[in-house]
Design an enzyme around this catalytic site. Sequence first.
Site, short mmCIF file in Angstrom:
data_model
loop_
_atom_site.label_atom_id
_atom_site.label_comp_id
_atom_site.label_asym_id
_atom_site.label_seq_id
_atom_site.Cartn_x
_atom_site.Cartn_y
_atom_site.Cartn_z
N TYR A 21 -6.95 -2.06 -15.41
CA TYR A 21 -7.63 -3.90 -15.31
C TYR A 21 -8.21 -4.59 -16.45
O TYR A 21 -7.74 -5.74 -16.26
CB TYR A 21 -8.78 -3.47 -14.25
CG TYR A 21 -7.99 -3.05 -12.52
CD1 TYR A 21 -7.48 -2.63 -12.49
CD2 TYR A 21 -9.32 -2.21 -11.83
CE1 TYR A 21 -6.59 -0.98 -11.49
CE2 TYR A 21 -9.33 -2.07 -10.53
CZ TYR A 21 -8.08 -1.64 -10.42
OH TYR A 21 -7.78 -0.85 -9.21
N LEU B 166 -6.62 -6.63 2.77
CA LEU B 166 -6.63 -7.36 3.43
C LEU B 166 -5.14 -7.58 3.81
O LEU B 166 -4.58 -8.57 3.89
CB LEU B 166 -7.11 -8.84 3.40
CG LEU B 166 -8.92 -8.67 3.70
CD1 LEU B 166 -9.34 -10.40 2.82
CD2 LEU B 166 -9.32 -8.41 4.85
N ASN C 32 -17.86 -11.58 4.04
CA ASN C 32 -16.50 -10.52 3.58
C ASN C 32 -18.00 -9.42 3.65
O ASN C 32 -18.13 -8.21 4.66
CB ASN C 32 -16.30 -9.65 2.01
CG ASN C 32 -15.00 -10.65 2.57
OD1 ASN C 32 -14.32 -11.12 3.03
ND2 ASN C 32 -14.70 -10.55 0.93
#
Length: 277
Positions: free
Chosen positions: A51, A191, A242
């Site tokens: 990442y 999601l 969340n």
Amino acid sequence: MTPVPSHTLNDGRPIPSIGLGTAPMDDEQSETAVAEALRLGYRLIDTGAAYGNETGVGRGIARSGVPRAEVSVVTKLPGRHHGYEETFASFEESRRRLGVEYIDLYLIHWPLPRLDKYVDSWKAMTRLRKEGRVRSIGVSNFLPRHLERLVDETGVVPAVNQIEGHPQFPQHELRAVHTKFGIQTMCYSPLGRGTGLLDAPDIVAVARAHGVTPAQVVLRWHVQLGAVPLPRASSPRHQLHNLAVFEFTLTDEELARIDSALDHRRIGFDPETHEEF
């Protein structure tokens, strides 16, 4: 805010039942998001060498003021570092970038079957755990045959398999293999990552019935299936939303309705062919 419950991994260690995903945030974005998330109550932070934001994640942890012992840090071995000795060197690079003395959960990011070195890396990771430099070890994007080979050749069962998982790609067959081995399912892209999942009429209807958002409904679906979702959220508002998924419960009928909301399909890379270097 309802406290975040934990799962117990097959090595006996606890892991929070929801975490913060950080891909594809850069260092600056991840530092801010991680610091805020930890202040709001998150205790599980997911990153990976591939990442390019481990430094920012580490800074965010330090900046949050939350004691290190309370934070579960997940990072991943990149494909370019597969191999026994290479794994030790890559681990130390990740640890230094994160600015921590140990890593809570270290994963092999992809199996890379063509390279065929993931068993060698797994053996190195079992040694890292034995030496206390890693608390728990696991894998990511592994298919049943990859998991079975690790167990057959080393006798060590991964604590976690982090996979793409959402109502459009629920992966029930793979989850059943996880249950067989006692592997915790962890889901990235929980999601649906911009596929229109949150606009599905069935999911919107369930959300209205509970007075919550479609995203909260989908995250609750994960939680009730026993998975650990890793939603990416940079704004404090979304982070708080969340975390609120532990304040309501879906019925069995609603769970089934969500599962059939849209056609099932993968939106990410296929572990059979993807080569992440």
